[in-house]
Design an enzyme around this catalytic site. Structure first.
Site, PDB file in Angstrom:
ATOM      1  N   HIS A   1     -10.514  -9.372  13.796  1.00 17.12           N
ATOM      2  CA  HIS A   1      -9.727 -10.600  13.965  1.00 17.12           C
ATOM      3  C   HIS A   1      -8.349 -10.357  14.583  1.00 17.12           C
ATOM      4  CE1 HIS A   1      -7.602  -9.911  10.165  1.00 17.12           C
ATOM      5  NE2 HIS A   1      -8.591 -10.293   9.396  1.00 17.12           N
TER       6      HIS A   1
ATOM      7  N   HIS B   1     -12.740 -10.728  -3.660  1.00 19.36           N
ATOM      8  CA  HIS B   1     -12.066 -11.346  -2.508  1.00 19.36           C
ATOM      9  C   HIS B   1     -13.095 -12.127  -1.699  1.00 19.36           C
ATOM     10  CE1 HIS B   1      -9.540 -12.007   0.845  1.00 19.36           C
ATOM     11  NE2 HIS B   1      -9.650 -10.864   1.476  1.00 19.36           N
TER      12      HIS B   1
ATOM     13  N   GLU C   1     -12.932 -13.240   1.456  1.00 21.24           N
ATOM     14  CA  GLU C   1     -13.005 -13.077   2.919  1.00 21.24           C
ATOM     15  C   GLU C   1     -14.381 -12.540   3.318  1.00 21.24           C
ATOM     16  OE1 GLU C   1      -9.686 -10.865   4.468  1.00 21.24           O
ATOM     17  OE2 GLU C   1      -9.905 -11.764   6.470  1.00 21.24           O
TER      18      GLU C   1
ATOM     19  N   ASP D   1      -8.641  -5.609  -1.077  1.00 25.55           N
ATOM     20  CA  ASP D   1      -8.037  -5.141   0.178  1.00 25.55           C
ATOM     21  C   ASP D   1      -6.756  -4.322  -0.044  1.00 25.55           C
ATOM     22  OD1 ASP D   1      -9.942  -5.947   1.982  1.00 25.55           O
ATOM     23  OD2 ASP D   1      -9.005  -7.872   2.430  1.00 25.55           O
TER      24      ASP D   1
ATOM     25  N   HIS E   1     -11.757  -1.175   1.945  1.00 26.82           N
ATOM     26  CA  HIS E   1     -11.840  -0.593   3.287  1.00 26.82           C
ATOM     27  C   HIS E   1     -11.368   0.853   3.246  1.00 26.82           C
ATOM     28  CE1 HIS E   1     -12.456  -4.436   5.327  1.00 26.82           C
ATOM     29  NE2 HIS E   1     -11.400  -4.941   4.704  1.00 26.82           N
TER      30      HIS E   1
END
Lengths: 52, 394
Positions: free
Chosen positions: B24, B78, B80, B164, B224
């Protein structure tokens, strides 16, 4: 009655709508919100809001 | 595909996205990973999922440990899509009305993505969930970096699943901090600068909250990149430092774009002026350096000097792009200045200045404009402009 915007996430408190989900009736001015009221989106306290 | 055992009965079953280069609008030159974690206990629990395109990888890794149909609980830290995108299809394949534990805002946000048919179980901040021999404790972390974000702490194993937070966009052969060493830190910093910068004051609060909870942490597992098992305190200390938003006092960046090398010549003369006063400065050209790399450098710079040529009475598009991106990250504690070459109208340098003022940055100089190509005298002005900015940095 003024709208107030959350400086953290951008949520706008509109007194005409209130925050019914958290027990604040429509028509409640920002100044009359309880001191422990927080932004319904990000949880920021009242002092993190500014006039829109 | 095999799951990675990270502790007794606990596995990383997430996916590696080796080829993603644009996340993104954030450049991921080494790809990324979407970490998800499987806990084998009386209640088999999956923490987070992956991007929908990677569902097969997730399923294969879970299957290498246990039949996926045996999953009892799913935790969504999360909403997302890189962490919840595979959720509906996963539930469809498992074919059960499995409870999905999430924060109060997670419930709202997941429902806005996937509808109300999922068996959402919103949890309160501090609530605990017994998995059998183990306990998961949920910690609300709103706006780190979405309203729904939360951490899950596995009490007995002392593992923090941090969503995250503490993550890095990095895909490599290494899966742990001790395997990659110091080389992971630039990726962690880039992640902080591009995703978390604007929330630094809130993150500071969350770090304090976690400290007050006095939870012993032996491993931090973000969603991540590599997992922090050797020295989780290292990334917590780095976050504590980054949250202070204290720039390096002698670092300046000259960020610009150029049409016929005139604004570029100005940028290089300004860099020379800054350097002459002992400032560590470098130019970053916006069609050479990705906006997310420029932001990473800008994050701890004391001064940002931004140049744009005037194109059709306005800003050059890449400069407008960068200013929009930077403004959203709410930079603070910085000195700023603007410059640019122009042909006949010359609005751009002032437009840059207006944006910098809107961001609340301190401007010590008026915009520096030069018509067409800077001559020797013009370059001297740029050099002196750089010198004055360097002095104002002191």
């Amino acid at each position: 009655m003024d709208n107030f915007v959350c400086l953290v996430c951008g949520f706008v408190y509109d007194p005409n709508e209130g925050d019914p989900e958290n027990g604040v009736a429509a028509g409640t001015p920002f100044a009359d919100l309880p001191a422990d009221w927080t932004c319904p989106v990000c949880g920021a306290p009242k002092d993190q809001f500014g006039k829109e | 595909m095999k799951a990675l055992k990270i502790a007794e009965g606990i596995y990383d079953v997430g996916a590696t996205d080796w080829n993603v280069r644009d996340f993104h609008g954030y450049s991921t030159e080494n790809g990324s990973t979407y970490n998800a974690f499987l806990i084998i206990d009386e209640k088999v629990t999956l923490i987070d999922t992956v991007k929908v395109d990677f569902l097969d990888q997730l399923m294969a890794k879970i299957s290498s440990v246990i039949d996926p149909a045996k999953i009892d609980y799913i935790v969504s830290n999360h909403t997302e899509m890189d962490h919840s995108g595979a959720l509906p299809r996963l539930l469809h394949r498992i074919g059960k009305d499995i409870p999905v534990f999430c924060s109060k805002m997670g419930h709202k946000n997941l429902a806005s993505h996937f509808g109300q048919k999922i068996n959402y179980r919103p949890v309160a901040d501090g609530e605990e969930l017994c998995l059998g021999k183990r306990t998961l404790k949920f910690i609300e972390t709103r706006m780190i970096h979405w309203p729904d974000s939360m951490f899950s702490y596995l009490v007995e194993d002392k593992i923090l699943f941090s969503s995250d937070g503490f993550g890095q966009h990095y895909a490599g052969p290494e899966r742990f901090d001790d395997e990659i060493g110091e080389a992971i830190m630039p990726y962690a910093k880039k992640y902080f600068a591009n995703i978390l910068w604007l929330y630094a004051p809130l993150i500071k609060g969350v770090l304090n909250k976690v400290r007050e909870l006095n939870l012993p942490i032996e491993m931090i597992c973000p969603d991540h990149g590599v997992l922090w098992r050797q020295n989780p305190a290292k990334i917590v200390e780095a976050y504590t430092r980054w949250c202070d938003l204290q720039p390096q006092p002698d670092k300046a960046l000259v960020i610009y774009d150029t049409m016929w090398h005139s604004t570029e010549a100005m940028a290089e003369a300004i860099v020379a002026g800054l350097a002459a006063e002992g400032v560590s400065a470098k130019p970053m050209h916006l069609r050479t350096c990705h906006r997310s790399d420029v932001v990473t450098e800008a994050f701890d710079a004391k001064a940002l000097v931004i140049g744009s040529p005037t194109l059709n009475n306005g800003l050059f598009p890449t400069v407008a792009d960068f200013l929009t991106y930077l403004k959203g990250l709410k930079p603070k504690n910085k000195l700023a200045a603007s410059f640019g070459s122009f042909g006949w109208s010359g609005e751009a340098a002032k437009l840059v200045e207006d944006e910098l003022k809107t961001m609340g940055l301190h401007l010590s100089e008026d915009p520096l404009k030069i018509q067409y190509v800077p001559n020797r005298e013009g370059l001297e002005k740029c050099f002196e402009f750089g010198r004055r900015i360097a002095r104002a940095m002191r």
